[in-house]
Scaffold this motif. Structure first.
Motif, PDB file in Angstrom:
ATOM      1  N   THR A 123       0.846  -1.190   0.000  1.00 54.37           N
ATOM      2  CA  THR A 123       0.000   0.000   0.000  1.00 54.37           C
ATOM      3  C   THR A 123       0.882   1.241   0.000  1.00 54.37           C
ATOM      4  O   THR A 123       2.110   1.143   0.107  1.00 54.37           O
ATOM      5  N   ASP A 124       0.275   2.408  -0.084  1.00 55.26           N
ATOM      6  CA  ASP A 124       1.028   3.658   0.052  1.00 55.26           C
ATOM      7  C   ASP A 124       1.023   4.143   1.501  1.00 55.26           C
ATOM      8  O   ASP A 124       1.477   5.238   1.793  1.00 55.26           O
ATOM      9  N   LYS A 125       0.519   3.332   2.416  1.00 61.50           N
ATOM     10  CA  LYS A 125       0.461   3.691   3.840  1.00 61.50           C
ATOM     11  C   LYS A 125       1.774   3.299   4.509  1.00 61.50           C
ATOM     12  O   LYS A 125       2.412   2.312   4.133  1.00 61.50           O
ATOM     13  N   THR A 149       0.437   7.088   8.496  1.00 63.47           N
ATOM     14  CA  THR A 149       0.232   8.117   7.484  1.00 63.47           C
ATOM     15  C   THR A 149       0.414   7.517   6.100  1.00 63.47           C
ATOM     16  O   THR A 149       0.431   6.293   5.951  1.00 63.47           O
ATOM     17  N   THR A 150       0.562   8.380   5.103  1.00 64.12           N
ATOM     18  CA  THR A 150       0.799   7.932   3.734  1.00 64.12           C
ATOM     19  C   THR A 150       2.192   8.383   3.292  1.00 64.12           C
ATOM     20  O   THR A 150       2.764   9.313   3.860  1.00 64.12           O
ATOM     21  N   ILE A 195       3.457  -0.237   5.219  1.00 69.67           N
ATOM     22  CA  ILE A 195       2.344  -1.097   5.617  1.00 69.67           C
ATOM     23  C   ILE A 195       2.029  -1.926   4.380  1.00 69.67           C
ATOM     24  O   ILE A 195       1.508  -1.408   3.393  1.00 69.67           O
ATOM     25  N   VAL A 196       2.372  -3.185   4.429  1.00 67.78           N
ATOM     26  CA  VAL A 196       2.229  -4.063   3.277  1.00 67.78           C
ATOM     27  C   VAL A 196       0.763  -4.344   2.988  1.00 67.78           C
ATOM     28  O   VAL A 196       0.336  -4.348   1.836  1.00 67.78           O
ATOM     29  N   ASP A 197      -0.019  -4.552   4.038  1.00 61.07           N
ATOM     30  CA  ASP A 197      -1.428  -4.872   3.870  1.00 61.07           C
ATOM     31  C   ASP A 197      -2.144  -4.540   5.168  1.00 61.07           C
ATOM     32  O   ASP A 197      -1.501  -4.324   6.198  1.00 61.07           O
ATOM     33  N   LEU A 235      -7.205   1.246   6.360  1.00 59.38           N
ATOM     34  CA  LEU A 235      -6.314   1.918   5.410  1.00 59.38           C
ATOM     35  C   LEU A 235      -7.021   3.111   4.763  1.00 59.38           C
ATOM     36  O   LEU A 235      -6.395   4.160   4.568  1.00 59.38           O
ATOM     37  N   SER A 236      -8.286   2.965   4.463  1.00 57.64           N
ATOM     38  CA  SER A 236      -9.063   4.082   3.908  1.00 57.64           C
ATOM     39  C   SER A 236      -9.206   5.205   4.912  1.00 57.64           C
ATOM     40  O   SER A 236      -9.150   6.392   4.561  1.00 57.64           O
ATOM     41  N   TRP A 237      -9.379   4.854   6.193  1.00 58.22           N
ATOM     42  CA  TRP A 237      -9.475   5.856   7.253  1.00 58.22           C
ATOM     43  C   TRP A 237      -8.183   6.667   7.349  1.00 58.22           C
ATOM     44  O   TRP A 237      -8.209   7.892   7.498  1.00 58.22           O
TER      45      TRP A 237
END
Length: 105
Positions: free
Chosen positions: A2-4, A61-62, A89-91, A97-99
């Protein structure tokens, strides 16, 4: 993937950690920051092995918010060279993640 990201920041005291955590969330640079107390660090600094009691911040964060987040930490932190390390954060739970995404937008 993810981008997180989770950003690790050590602080000299709980008070400093809370101050930085609140600023990061208020500025929408992090969705959430955990302040973990009771950290003991052993590290090399200016040629000597040092030990210190610290607290650890875990900021969610992102990747896109990392640069302004690290700038804010450097602005607010008492250390000459604060630890600011990002881990991917891989998953995760999609709703969480949307939050994170909406909290830092």
């Amino acid at each position: 993937m993810t981008d997180k990201i989770v950003v690790l920041v050590t602080c000299s005291s709980v008070e400093e950690g809370r101050k930085i955590a609140r600023a990061l969330v208020e500025r929408r640079l992090a969705a959430c920051v955990n302040v973990v107390t009771g950290i003991e660090s052993v590290y090399r600094w200016k040629g000597a092995v040092e030990e210190a009691s610290e607290c650890l911040l875990l900021a969610k964060t992102t990747r896109g918010r990392f640069d302004p987040l690290q700038s804010a930490v450097r602005e607010l932190h008492s250390y000459e060279l604060p630890e600011v390390v990002a881990l991917p954060i891989v998953d995760g739970v999609e709703a969480y993640l949307s939050w994170i995404e909406t909290s830092v937008a």
